[in-house]
Design a protein around this motif. Structure first.
Motif, PDB file in Angstrom:
ATOM      1  N   ASN A 126      -2.954   0.571  -3.807  1.00 36.30           N
ATOM      2  CA  ASN A 126      -2.037  -0.561  -3.889  1.00 36.30           C
ATOM      3  C   ASN A 126      -1.116  -0.367  -5.094  1.00 36.30           C
ATOM      4  O   ASN A 126      -1.571   0.006  -6.172  1.00 36.30           O
ATOM      5  N   LEU A 135       0.848  -1.184   0.000  1.00 35.56           N
ATOM      6  CA  LEU A 135       0.000   0.000   0.000  1.00 35.56           C
ATOM      7  C   LEU A 135       0.891   1.244   0.000  1.00 35.56           C
ATOM      8  O   LEU A 135       1.746   1.397   0.870  1.00 35.56           O
ATOM      9  N   THR A 192       0.726 -11.114   0.477  1.00 39.75           N
ATOM     10  CA  THR A 192       0.470 -10.148  -0.581  1.00 39.75           C
ATOM     11  C   THR A 192       0.536 -10.849  -1.927  1.00 39.75           C
ATOM     12  O   THR A 192       0.878 -12.035  -2.018  1.00 39.75           O
ATOM     13  N   LEU A 250       0.056  -4.706   2.873  1.00 39.94           N
ATOM     14  CA  LEU A 250      -1.366  -4.554   2.611  1.00 39.94           C
ATOM     15  C   LEU A 250      -2.168  -4.695   3.905  1.00 39.94           C
ATOM     16  O   LEU A 250      -1.973  -5.649   4.655  1.00 39.94           O
TER      17      LEU A 250
END
Length: 415
Positions: A263, A145, A294, A284
């Motif tokens: 993302n 992220l 992930t 994430l």
């Protein structure tokens, strides 16, 4: 496998150059994808330099490389194979269909034992079709992220999100501050399958279960997309219709300072830095904390049997996957190295500190089910339908079930 690889390695040593041609010089034809974002840094430059260095050390082998955009490269190889003119090597997005049709050499028929053993284990496994490696990873990435530190500070947010509730809360604060796209959710047709998998994983689901059977309409996945519909899209926190937002446009908007969080993969770092964006990255967020894993993505190198140039192709690939060349490619194009030794070198080098978070996730990352010949159709279906699922009037359960039915039918047909 070790015994097979040793036998293959001995065969390569004994046959030497020209083994597949019956005469002297051999020209290997390679079709490759372009990772550059301009003519100046296009992949053709990388391959031309690498090929010249290889040819200097191996005067009996020439390498002819043709580079195509990602929009065209898979179709180019598909057409060549259909027309009976398969290249010796292809560096593209999928290998399983060619492996299933018996058109590819396996990795242990091509590579020396040290080269094959040096692939990151998670990537080597992702390159297997029916437990045999045919796809050799070439360029990899994981997802984290990204968040805009300036916008977060202006909205009074003191720490990046670690859970879904954090995302929703922070997005509300960003919206109140006037940020155009508090959370960018690219479910447009360009790369929907990636954003979809990232959210599936953060919700404890995936495209497939532990034995590789499609579980697209699992309760976990339905819950995930219900949450997105109700808590982000329905509350106007994405700033754009996800079904119409492509990944490239979302990245550009982040680089322009219009996105609070999204993302992303490593290449976004260079893009954002070029525009002066002060950004951070974190693992994430998941339902109640960091996601357990992930998404990882790898592109694939493969060698076709048609021209019989196994020994020459193997020698070239051993050169391609040397640490020096793997590290140069990764550094030039903002991707993660696919070999263990190059990964260790990058982790030990502070110059690549911003890559370290992505690198540390690679061993535990989950990949597309690219070993299933049904995956291209399933991916295409996801691209066409998932954006509408999270519309405020959408029906995530219905859409996911629809995609699941397509996947089951494709799996039963193609295996």
């Amino acid at each position: 496998m070790a015994a097979t690889a040793m036998a293959a390695s001995m065969t390569l040593t004994l046959t030497g150059c020209g083994s597949g041609s019956g005469d002297g010089d051999v020209t290997l034809k390679l079709i490759a994808a372009d990772y550059g974002d301009s003519e100046a840094n296009g992949s053709q430059h990388y391959w031309d330099e690498l090929s010249r260095a290889f040819e200097k050390k191996n005067p009996g082998i020439k390498v002819d490389v043709q580079v195509y955009s990602w929009k065209d490269v898979d179709k180019k190889v598909e057409d060549l194979v259909k027309d009976g003119h398969a290249p010796d090597l292809a560096q593209i997005g999928a290998y399983a269909d060619y492996a299933a049709k018996g058109k590819l050499y396996s990795a242990d028929q091509l590579l020396s034992i040290p080269t094959q053993a040096n692939f990151q284990p998670s990537l080597a496994e992702a390159g297997e079709y029916q437990r045999v490696q045919y796809g050799m990873p070439f360029g990899a990435s994981t997802r984290r992220l990204f968040y805009n530190k300036k916008l977060f500070a202006q909205a009074g947010i003191t720490a990046p999100p670690q859970s879904w509730s954090d995302i929703a809360h922070d997005a509300q604060l960003l919206k109140a501050r006037g940020v155009k796209m508090p959370y960018a959710l690219p479910l447009g047709p360009e790369e929907t399958q990636a954003e979809t998998l990232m959210w599936m994983l953060s919700g404890g689901g995936s495209y497939t279960d532990s034995i590789g059977k499609y579980r697209i309409d699992s309760p976990e996945n339905i819950k995930t997309f219900d949450w997105l519909k109700d808590n982000l899209v329905g509350k106007g926190l994405t700033g754009a219709d996800p079904a119409k937002l492509n990944r490239a446009d979302a990245f550009q908007s982040f680089a322009d300072g219009d996105v609070g969080m999204l993302n992303g993969h490593p290449t976004l770092m260079k893009q954002a830095a070029a525009k002066g964006i002060d950004y951070g990255t974190v693992e994430l967020p998941g339902i109640d904390g960091k996601a357990k894993t992930t998404m990882g993505v790898a592109d694939w190198m493969m060698a076709f049997k048609q021209n019989g140039h196994r020994a020459e192709a193997g020698k070239f690939l051993d050169f391609v996957y040397s640490d020096q060349n793997v590290e140069k490619f990764s550094g030039d194009y903002g991707l993660l190295p696919v070999t263990t030794s190059a990964t260790q070198d990058m982790l030990a080098d502070d110059k690549y500190a911003k890559f370290h978070g992505f690198l540390k996730q690679l061993g535990n990352a989950e990949f597309y089910p690219a070993n299933k010949t049904s995956w291209p159709l399933v991916s295409k279906t996801v691209k066409a339908k998932m954006g509408a699922a999270v519309d405020p009037q959408g029906n995530p359960a219905g859409v996911l079930t629809d995609i699941q039915n397509t996947a089951d039918e494709a799996d039963n047909t193609t295996g």
